[in-house]
Every structure is written in C-alpha cells, then in structure tokens.
Scaffold this active site. Structure first.
Site, mmCIF file in Angstrom:
data_model
loop_
_atom_site.group_PDB
_atom_site.id
_atom_site.type_symbol
_atom_site.label_atom_id
_atom_site.label_comp_id
_atom_site.label_asym_id
_atom_site.label_seq_id
_atom_site.Cartn_x
_atom_site.Cartn_y
_atom_site.Cartn_z
ATOM 1 N N ASP A 30 43.186 -48.815 9.771
ATOM 2 C CA ASP A 30 43.963 -48.899 8.535
ATOM 3 C C ASP A 30 43.680 -47.654 7.712
ATOM 4 O OD1 ASP A 30 45.408 -51.658 7.205
ATOM 5 O OD2 ASP A 30 45.071 -49.939 5.856
ATOM 6 N N THR A 86 57.271 -52.547 6.549
ATOM 7 C CA THR A 86 58.660 -52.067 6.611
ATOM 8 C C THR A 86 59.364 -52.558 5.347
ATOM 9 O OG1 THR A 86 59.127 -54.008 8.001
ATOM 10 C CG2 THR A 86 58.912 -51.891 9.122
ATOM 11 N N ARG A 152 53.631 -67.421 11.050
ATOM 12 C CA ARG A 152 53.834 -67.803 9.650
ATOM 13 C C ARG A 152 52.506 -67.731 8.932
ATOM 14 N NH1 ARG A 152 55.356 -73.632 11.096
ATOM 15 N NH2 ARG A 152 53.819 -73.037 12.654
ATOM 16 N N GLU A 153 52.473 -67.072 7.773
ATOM 17 C CA GLU A 153 51.234 -67.064 6.994
ATOM 18 C C GLU A 153 50.853 -68.508 6.689
ATOM 19 O OE1 GLU A 153 51.648 -64.477 3.576
ATOM 20 O OE2 GLU A 153 52.312 -62.837 4.856
ATOM 21 N N GLY A 254 64.024 -76.175 -2.969
ATOM 22 C CA GLY A 254 62.970 -75.663 -3.837
ATOM 23 C C GLY A 254 63.529 -74.678 -4.838
ATOM 24 N N CYS A 261 58.646 -61.639 3.753
ATOM 25 C CA CYS A 261 59.578 -61.469 4.881
ATOM 26 C C CYS A 261 61.021 -61.828 4.570
ATOM 27 C CB CYS A 261 59.079 -62.277 6.070
ATOM 28 S SG CYS A 261 57.548 -61.613 6.739
ATOM 29 N N LYS A 264 63.178 -59.506 2.131
ATOM 30 C CA LYS A 264 63.412 -58.132 2.612
ATOM 31 C C LYS A 264 64.187 -58.130 3.933
ATOM 32 C CE LYS A 264 59.258 -56.856 5.258
ATOM 33 N NZ LYS A 264 59.872 -56.850 6.572
ATOM 34 N N LYS A 322 53.857 -69.571 -0.896
ATOM 35 C CA LYS A 322 53.820 -70.871 -0.223
ATOM 36 C C LYS A 322 52.359 -71.283 -0.104
ATOM 37 C CE LYS A 322 53.796 -69.390 4.596
ATOM 38 N NZ LYS A 322 54.426 -69.596 5.881
HETATM 39 N N1 LIG Z 1 53.375 -61.247 6.800
HETATM 40 C C1 LIG Z 1 54.072 -61.985 7.646
HETATM 41 O O1 LIG Z 1 54.079 -63.220 7.568
HETATM 42 C C2 LIG Z 1 54.867 -61.339 8.739
HETATM 43 C C3 LIG Z 1 55.302 -62.121 9.827
HETATM 44 C C4 LIG Z 1 56.018 -61.506 10.846
HETATM 45 C C5 LIG Z 1 56.335 -60.158 10.758
HETATM 46 N N2 LIG Z 1 55.908 -59.425 9.690
HETATM 47 C C6 LIG Z 1 56.216 -57.983 9.674
HETATM 48 O O2 LIG Z 1 55.044 -57.287 10.098
HETATM 49 C C7 LIG Z 1 54.941 -56.040 9.400
HETATM 50 C C8 LIG Z 1 53.603 -55.976 8.687
HETATM 51 O O3 LIG Z 1 53.583 -57.009 7.727
HETATM 52 P P1 LIG Z 1 52.237 -57.441 6.970
HETATM 53 O O4 LIG Z 1 52.599 -58.624 6.132
HETATM 54 O O5 LIG Z 1 51.144 -57.538 7.938
HETATM 55 O O6 LIG Z 1 52.008 -56.160 6.047
HETATM 56 P P2 LIG Z 1 50.761 -55.850 5.108
HETATM 57 O O7 LIG Z 1 51.316 -55.107 3.961
HETATM 58 O O8 LIG Z 1 49.982 -57.098 4.881
HETATM 59 O O9 LIG Z 1 49.851 -54.889 5.995
HETATM 60 C C9 LIG Z 1 50.190 -53.586 6.344
HETATM 61 C C10 LIG Z 1 48.898 -52.796 6.524
HETATM 62 O O10 LIG Z 1 49.222 -51.501 7.048
HETATM 63 C C11 LIG Z 1 48.360 -50.551 6.446
HETATM 64 N N3 LIG Z 1 48.914 -49.220 6.627
HETATM 65 C C12 LIG Z 1 49.934 -48.617 5.986
HETATM 66 N N4 LIG Z 1 50.165 -47.390 6.513
HETATM 67 C C13 LIG Z 1 49.275 -47.208 7.501
HETATM 68 C C14 LIG Z 1 48.996 -46.170 8.416
HETATM 69 N N5 LIG Z 1 49.725 -45.045 8.423
HETATM 70 N N6 LIG Z 1 47.989 -46.326 9.295
HETATM 71 C C15 LIG Z 1 47.255 -47.456 9.312
HETATM 72 N N7 LIG Z 1 47.454 -48.487 8.475
HETATM 73 C C16 LIG Z 1 48.454 -48.362 7.580
HETATM 74 C C17 LIG Z 1 48.248 -51.028 5.021
HETATM 75 O O11 LIG Z 1 47.106 -50.469 4.384
HETATM 76 C C18 LIG Z 1 48.142 -52.552 5.223
HETATM 77 O O12 LIG Z 1 46.791 -52.951 5.376
HETATM 78 C C19 LIG Z 1 56.157 -55.968 8.497
HETATM 79 O O13 LIG Z 1 57.194 -55.293 9.159
HETATM 80 C C20 LIG Z 1 56.539 -57.435 8.310
HETATM 81 O O14 LIG Z 1 57.902 -57.598 8.021
HETATM 82 C C21 LIG Z 1 55.169 -59.986 8.694
#
Ligand SMILES: NC(=O)c1ccc[n+]([C@@H]2O[C@H](COP(=O)([O-])OP(=O)(O)OC[C@H]3O[C@@H](n4cnc5c(N)ncnc54)[C@H](O)[C@@H]3O)[C@@H](O)[C@H]2O)c1
Length: 440
Positions: A30, A86, A152-153, A254, A261, A264, A322
C-alpha cells in the site's frame, strides 16, 4: 503460490489474508505508510468481522506480510492482484488513474511472466488498457485477467472463503490454469468458477451491482407508495418475495442505498453506456430516485416539527452505510446529519464501529455518545439510520426514562408496529403505517 496484492483496503486486505489462509505466500502493498506500519505492528486498519483471526494467524505463520515497496512485492510474485480504488471522476465515470498508474509502475519492474489480476470494479475495456500500458513499457510476457470481487463488507471473509461464484475473465490458457489452481480451495463445495472473456467479466460486476441497486430502489418506491395508499410494505415484501423469480433478499426498503460501491458503480455504468451512445434509462431513474430517498427521513422529521427544528436535539443511531462495517462512504446517515444541522438542530450519534471515521470527516459538527442510550439524553426524537443488531431489541424502559419525547423516526424498520403502539411511541418508519395519535 507467491502472490502480491496491491492496495490493502476492504477488498485487498481481505483478498490477501484469505489467499494466505489457503497456504499461499502473500505480500500486500500500500502507498499509505501509516496503514502499512499499523499492519506490520499487527493491527487491522479496518473493521471486518472474522478478519482478525485469519490476519493474526497468517502473519504469525509467516505467510502474510506488508510493505510499501512495490519492487519487493513484484519481484517474487507469480500473480499480482490490483485491489485499487476506482472512484468517480469529475464526470461520474470511473477514474482509472490508480489502476493504470499502478500498471505502469509494475510494468517497469517485471522481469519474468506474471499474471496481473484486476480485482477492482472497472469499466469494460480496462483489461485492454492495462495490457497496453505493459506493452508500452516492457517486452516481458504478461497476462491481464479480470477477476471482479463480489464480497460484501460485513461478511467479506465468508464471501471470499465460500463465494457464490468466481468470475474470471481471460482468454489466456496459461493464466486460466494458474487462476484455477489458486481458487480451487474456495470452490470445493461445487460453487462455480465462470471463465469468460475479459469484457464480459468486467461488465458482470457492474451489472450485478446495478441490478441490486435497482432492486433496492424499486422497493423504496413501493414503500413510498405504500405510505400514500395506506398499504404495508412488509406485507407487500412477503407477498412478492415468496415468488422464486423475485426472491426474498434485497427487498427491504430504507433510506437509499449508500456505501463505496452501489452509488459509484451505477453512475459509472450509466456513464460508460453514455460513452457508447447508449441511454441506459433505468439507471438514470435509479440514481434520481435514490437521491430523493436519502431525503425521506429528514423530511419526515421536519414535517413532524412543522418545518422548524431550530434548537431541537436529535439522537442518531447508526452511522455506517450498513451494519457490521466501519465504512461510511456515501452513508445515508451523513446526509441526515447535514440536513438536521443545516436546519439549526444538534445531533448526538452512536455507532458501534463507525464513529472514528465520522469524527475524522465532520469533526465537532455533531457529538458522539458512549453507547446507544447515552445518545438519547435530551433528545426530542431518535433517528435510526443503520440496522445494527444491537439496535433491534433495545431496553425500551431505559429509553423512555432518558428520552424527552417518545418519538422515533426509523429509516430501517427495526421495530414491530404493534409493539410500538403498545409502548405508546410516535413511530414513523418506511412504507408502513404511521403510528400513534400524535400523527403529523
Ligand atoms: N469495498 C467493497 O465492498 C468492494 C467490493 C467489491 C469490489 N470493490 C472494488 O474494489 C476496489 C477497491 O475497493 P476498496 O473498498 O477495497 O478500496 P479502499 O479505498 O478501501 O482501498 C484501496 C487501497 O488502495 C491503496 N492505494 C491507492 N493507490 C495505491 C497504489 N498506487 N499502490 C498501492 N496501494 C494504493 C489505498 O491506500 C487504500 O488502502 C474498488 O474498485 C471497489 O469498487 C469494493
């Protein structure tokens, strides 16, 4: 296998930890140094039920490590996962700068064949773009695979360890073989791995989230109509949910969908369709209806107090978008706080996990309570924005002793209507009958 995971957010950290749990060697990268240090010190940077046990076990057994050094991670890894943000760009389309930036950095470090797996939610064509970035920077052969994440979180560990399905988009046999091997321990009960081309895989994720957001939104509109015509959304929900074609899940109305997610992804799919001159009308309506739905609870409060809540004090139960998460991205509670404070009211909130994140975001705009009952002190009304289990069966005697008024606006329909009548509350929920003589 040797795995690198780039990005240790909700998806990356769960992915890395769960991949280590089946014996892989996983190094997580990270750019956030404080976060990486925290994990090196054995602390989880997010709240996700069940993750702590796996996290500590795999660190202790030497299969899970953390670094800010991308080169170190890329060097050894056979498979490199990108779990990067993203977010919506200025125009609402997905901002691919994190993905393409990381791809560029990785492309300059590879010295042998690697599989680059995109776990982030991305528009159709992103795998091709990532491929082009590599082609521009290296002659080393790589494969780019689309492997959208459906976790799912709140139940992310279970979702990863026992997925309903795994979707893998690749046309490379070599990558397919490695990915099949990697995922085999997670589909032992027979849940399918669907192999498909990259574009179909990328679209599967957007289609899934947009469909679910549409289902929620449809029920929110049914709930609004129920209130107008005097029907009960719980009865309607049961009436339709028993039809297998509809299904029982995701039919609870709700105060609008939120989270990192759905908002966006619906927007990004709509924008992606626009970019191909396709007017995805349903999604536009879904976004519009959801914006309005976020205002529903605050509007009910204002109506009850005849449009004037200046000087009133409200208790707010629930801040996370949630239950079972500390994630507050696009949480409906944030909208409610804005509306109440904008209209001159004060708010004391309680959430089991998300208060620190909200404090960081809004500072002293609101107060925070030690527990759900403390939050009720001097409250003219209680608002409920998140359906944490701990709110479902509260001590109503204790509540009555603390609250100034027995008034509840429930955005999550937690309580039984008859019970609230018996307890003598003014109880206004979503899509159900308005209770008590003090109706507004
Ligand atoms: N959160 C969810 O429930 C969920 C579920 C399915 C898919 N997604 C998708 O997964 C992706 C990530 O989501 P998330 O919720 O985990 O995001 P997040 O914001 O929780 O985590 C992203 C991480 O990437 C790090 N980061 C940013 N740039 C970086 C780089 N160049 N090198 C290394 N680390 C870097 C950030 O510091 C952060 O810790 C998104 O596209 C999201 O839509 C999320």
């Amino acid at each position: 296998m040797k795995i690198a995971v780039i990005g240790t957010g909700y998806v990356g950290l769960v992915t890395g930890t769960c991949l280590a749990e089946t014996g892989n060697n996983v190094i997580c990268v990270d750019i956030n140094e404080a976060k990486v240090q925290k994990m090196i010190d054995g602390e989880l940077p997010i709240y996700e039920p069940g993750l702590d046990v796996l996290f500590h076990r795999n660190i202790a057994q030497g299969r899970l490590s953390f670094t800010t050094d991308l080169a170190l991670a890329v060097k050894e890894a056979q498979i490199i996962f990108m779990a990067l943000p993203t977010p919506p760009g200025g125009d609402g389309a997905a901002d691919l700068s994190y993905i393409l930036g990381a791809a560029k950095d990785i492309s300059k470090l590879v010295t042998e064949y690697k599989v680059i797996v995109n776990k982030s939610t991305v528009p159709v064509g992103t795998a091709d773009k990532v491929h082009a970035v590599f082609a521009a920077n290296t002659d080393i052969e790589i494969d780019v695979v689309s492997n959208p994440e459906f976790l799912r979180e709140g139940v992310a560990v279970d979702d990863f360890m026992k997925p309903d399905r795994v979707v893998i988009g690749t046309t490379s046999d070599r990558a397919k073989k490695l990915m099949t091997e990697l995922y085999a321990p997670y589909v032992r009960q027979g849940n399918p791995i669907f192999f498909m081309d990259e574009k179909s895989s990328e679209l599967s994720k957007y289609a899934a989230n947009s469909f679910l957001a549409t289902k929620i939104t449809f029920m929110n509109e049914i709930a609004n109509l129920c209130e107008i015509v005097g029907a009960d959304v719980d009865a309607v929900r049961k009436g339709i949910g028993s039809d297998e074609r509809i299904g029982k899940r995701f039919l609870f109305p709700g105060i609008g969908y939120g989270g990192s997610c759905f908002p966006k992804d619906v927007q990004a799919l709509s924008k992606a369709a626009d970019a191909h001159d396709y007017d995805f009308q349903i999604l536009k309506s879904v976004m519009q209806v959801n914006e309005t739905q976020k205002t529903v609870l605050a509007k009910k409060v204002l109506k009850y107090f005849n449009g004037d809540i200046k000087g009133k004090h409200f208790a707010l139960w629930g801040l996370a978008f949630k239950p079972e998460t500390d994630d507050i991205r696009e949480a409906p509670a944030l909208y409610i706080i804005d509306e109440l404070v904008k209209n001159g009211a004060t708010v004391t909130a309680f959430d089991p996990e998300a208060m620190d994140n909200v404090k960081t975001l809004v500072g002293d705009k609101i107060s925070f309570a030690e527990d759900q009952y403390d939050a009720l002190a001097n409250a003219d009304a209680l608002l409920i924005a998140t359906e944490w289990s701990v709110f479902r069966n509260p001590d109503f005697d204790k509540m009555e002793a603390i609250m100034k008024n027995k008034v509840i606006f429930d955005g999550r329909n937690l309580f039984d209507l008859q019970k609230m009548i018996d307890l003598g509350y003014y109880y206004n929920s979503i899509g159900r009958k308005l209770l008590n003589s003090q109706t507004s």
